[in-house]
Design a protein around this motif. Structure first.
Motif, PDB file in Angstrom:
ATOM      1  N   LEU A 192       0.742  -1.175  -0.023  1.00 23.52           N
ATOM      2  CA  LEU A 192      -0.008  -0.018   0.097  1.00 23.52           C
ATOM      3  C   LEU A 192       0.784   1.087  -0.150  1.00 23.52           C
ATOM      4  O   LEU A 192       0.609   2.087  -0.704  1.00 23.52           O
ATOM      5  CB  LEU A 192      -0.922  -0.006   1.244  1.00 23.52           C
ATOM      6  N   LYS A 193       1.915   1.194   0.849  1.00 25.47           N
ATOM      7  CA  LYS A 193       2.692   2.435   0.840  1.00 25.47           C
ATOM      8  C   LYS A 193       3.795   2.680  -0.323  1.00 25.47           C
ATOM      9  O   LYS A 193       4.175   3.605  -0.409  1.00 25.47           O
ATOM     10  CB  LYS A 193       3.624   2.479   2.293  1.00 25.47           C
ATOM     11  N   GLY A 194       3.861   1.486  -0.960  1.00 25.46           N
ATOM     12  CA  GLY A 194       4.830   1.689  -2.234  1.00 25.46           C
ATOM     13  C   GLY A 194       4.550   1.497  -3.508  1.00 25.46           C
ATOM     14  O   GLY A 194       5.276   1.810  -4.355  1.00 25.46           O
ATOM     15  N   ILE A 195       3.114   1.856  -3.548  1.00 28.01           N
ATOM     16  CA  ILE A 195       2.649   1.942  -5.108  1.00 28.01           C
ATOM     17  C   ILE A 195       1.886   3.327  -5.188  1.00 28.01           C
ATOM     18  O   ILE A 195       1.434   3.896  -4.132  1.00 28.01           O
ATOM     19  CB  ILE A 195       1.759   0.883  -5.092  1.00 28.01           C
ATOM     20  N   PRO A 196       1.871   3.684  -6.413  1.00 22.19           N
ATOM     21  CA  PRO A 196       1.131   5.149  -6.528  1.00 22.19           C
ATOM     22  C   PRO A 196      -0.250   4.813  -6.056  1.00 22.19           C
ATOM     23  O   PRO A 196      -0.954   4.026  -6.223  1.00 22.19           O
ATOM     24  CB  PRO A 196       1.098   5.211  -8.122  1.00 22.19           C
ATOM     25  N   LEU A 197      -0.952   6.116  -5.514  1.00 24.83           N
ATOM     26  CA  LEU A 197      -2.411   6.306  -5.409  1.00 24.83           C
ATOM     27  C   LEU A 197      -3.237   5.757  -6.537  1.00 24.83           C
ATOM     28  O   LEU A 197      -4.302   5.316  -6.237  1.00 24.83           O
ATOM     29  CB  LEU A 197      -2.684   7.586  -4.678  1.00 24.83           C
ATOM     30  N   THR A 198      -2.836   6.069  -7.571  1.00 27.99           N
ATOM     31  CA  THR A 198      -3.460   5.978  -8.822  1.00 27.99           C
ATOM     32  C   THR A 198      -3.686   4.341  -9.186  1.00 27.99           C
ATOM     33  O   THR A 198      -4.501   4.006  -9.961  1.00 27.99           O
ATOM     34  CB  THR A 198      -2.771   6.679 -10.160  1.00 27.99           C
ATOM     35  N   SER A 199      -2.790   3.591  -8.298  1.00 23.54           N
ATOM     36  CA  SER A 199      -3.147   2.124  -8.465  1.00 23.54           C
ATOM     37  C   SER A 199      -3.947   1.345  -7.323  1.00 23.54           C
ATOM     38  O   SER A 199      -4.013   0.074  -7.545  1.00 23.54           O
ATOM     39  CB  SER A 199      -1.747   1.533  -8.634  1.00 23.54           C
ATOM     40  N   ILE A 200      -4.381   2.080  -6.597  1.00 20.94           N
ATOM     41  CA  ILE A 200      -5.166   1.390  -5.499  1.00 20.94           C
ATOM     42  C   ILE A 200      -6.645   1.440  -5.575  1.00 20.94           C
ATOM     43  O   ILE A 200      -7.230   2.235  -5.851  1.00 20.94           O
ATOM     44  CB  ILE A 200      -4.806   2.462  -4.007  1.00 20.94           C
ATOM     45  N   VAL A 201      -7.300   0.261  -5.341  1.00 23.59           N
ATOM     46  CA  VAL A 201      -8.986   0.304  -5.234  1.00 23.59           C
ATOM     47  C   VAL A 201      -9.009  -0.348  -3.852  1.00 23.59           C
ATOM     48  O   VAL A 201      -8.307  -0.974  -3.329  1.00 23.59           O
ATOM     49  CB  VAL A 201      -9.521  -0.347  -6.405  1.00 23.59           C
ATOM     50  N   PHE A 202     -10.292  -0.504  -3.372  1.00 18.22           N
ATOM     51  CA  PHE A 202     -10.716  -1.106  -2.202  1.00 18.22           C
ATOM     52  C   PHE A 202     -11.688  -1.945  -2.567  1.00 18.22           C
ATOM     53  O   PHE A 202     -12.604  -1.878  -3.442  1.00 18.22           O
ATOM     54  CB  PHE A 202     -11.207   0.000  -1.057  1.00 18.22           C
ATOM     55  N   GLU A 203     -11.972  -2.988  -1.262  1.00 23.59           N
ATOM     56  CA  GLU A 203     -12.993  -4.104  -1.559  1.00 23.59           C
ATOM     57  C   GLU A 203     -13.401  -4.803  -0.217  1.00 23.59           C
ATOM     58  O   GLU A 203     -12.212  -4.380   0.674  1.00 23.59           O
ATOM     59  CB  GLU A 203     -12.452  -5.302  -2.439  1.00 23.59           C
ATOM     60  N   THR A 204     -14.533  -5.177  -0.099  1.00 21.25           N
ATOM     61  CA  THR A 204     -14.417  -6.044   1.192  1.00 21.25           C
ATOM     62  C   THR A 204     -14.438  -7.587   1.031  1.00 21.25           C
ATOM     63  O   THR A 204     -13.901  -8.134   1.969  1.00 21.25           O
ATOM     64  CB  THR A 204     -16.119  -5.974   1.608  1.00 21.25           C
TER      65      THR A 204
END
Length: 257
Positions: A192-204
């Protein structure tokens, strides 16, 4: 503004109480759900829900652990389902899972399933939702050779930061769920801390993998807020900003306006 990019509202544990579950989630800012199929029946249920609720989209596919169910008619069945609704926005969850069974014949069948469903996704220009467990290298190798036109999401990603960066280079988003909040999930936090914000999505991944402080309980849609809040603290970013960025990431990868 939260988009749950992987949820099983089609699971019996959630189906009976769906209206109140959705309403409670909306109060926490969750306004879109990707209801994920993992076999033919759950794919049909996902479509029914997507057709009934504006806020729900569907995926259809056969998960690698259901390899016994997969046969020569499976792709035809999935393709027939594809033609029943314009709310189907991805093929998934598909991929490889060597955690439970790792005999070579089973691995080979899972690879065949994965490739055939990638071909189906490409035929209809759909992204994919990828289930990958203890099979990072084989998953990467397949995605490198069998290029997916519209890429997709690495669901419940559990690999290394280095591997995450390689999937991102191929065009994939990395999904974080309740496991991010677990004390022992060092690798997820590093990713999470090592990748760009533009590559993050969330899920349950509800009804599975509830975040802290609900770990071990039935996971319900509104709990995604706990994961997003945890991630915002970890990244030292305003939660509203993180919600907006990841919401737009979800829309972008799923080709939704």
């Amino acid at each position: 503004m939260i988009f749950d990019t992987h949820i099983h509202l089609n699971d019996d544990a959630l189906l009976n109480d769906i209206d109140s579950l959705i309403n409670n989630a909306k109060e926490k800012g969750v306004n879109k759900f990707l209801c994920v199929g993992f076999d033919i029946n759950s794919s049909k249920k996902a479509i029914e829900l997507a057709n009934k609720y504006d806020c729900i989209y569907a995926t259809i596919g056969i998960i690698p652990t259901e390899h016994k169910q997969y046969n020569e008619n499976s792709i035809k069945e999935l393709e027939e389902l594809l033609l029943t609704s314009n709310k189907i926005v991805a093929i998934g969850e598909i991929g490889l899972d060597y955690y439970w069974e790792n005999e070579q014949t089973i691995k080979n069948k899972q690879k065949e399933m994965f490739i055939k469903q990638i071909e189906l996704a490409n035929k209809y220009n759909l992204p994919i939702s990828i289930h990958c467990r203890d099979a990072i290298q084989d998953t990467f190798d397949i995605l490198k050779v069998y290029k997916v036109n519209n890429k997709g999401i690495m669901h419940c990603y559990s690999g290394s930061l280095e591997s995450a960066k390689e999937f991102i280079k191929l065009g994939y988003k990395i999904a974080f769920g309740g496991t991010l909040t677990f004390k022992n999930s060092i690798k997820s936090k590093e990713v999470l801390k090592g990748i760009p914000l533009t590559s993050i999505v969330f899920e349950t991944d509800a009804p599975y993998l509830a975040p802290i402080p609900y770990r071990g309980k039935l996971n319900i849609p509104e709990y995604i807020y706990e994961t997003v809040k945890y991630a915002a603290n970890l990244l030292n970013i305003d939660i509203n900003e993180l919600e907006e960025i990841t919401y737009n990431n979800s829309l972008e990868i799923l080709k939704l306006k």
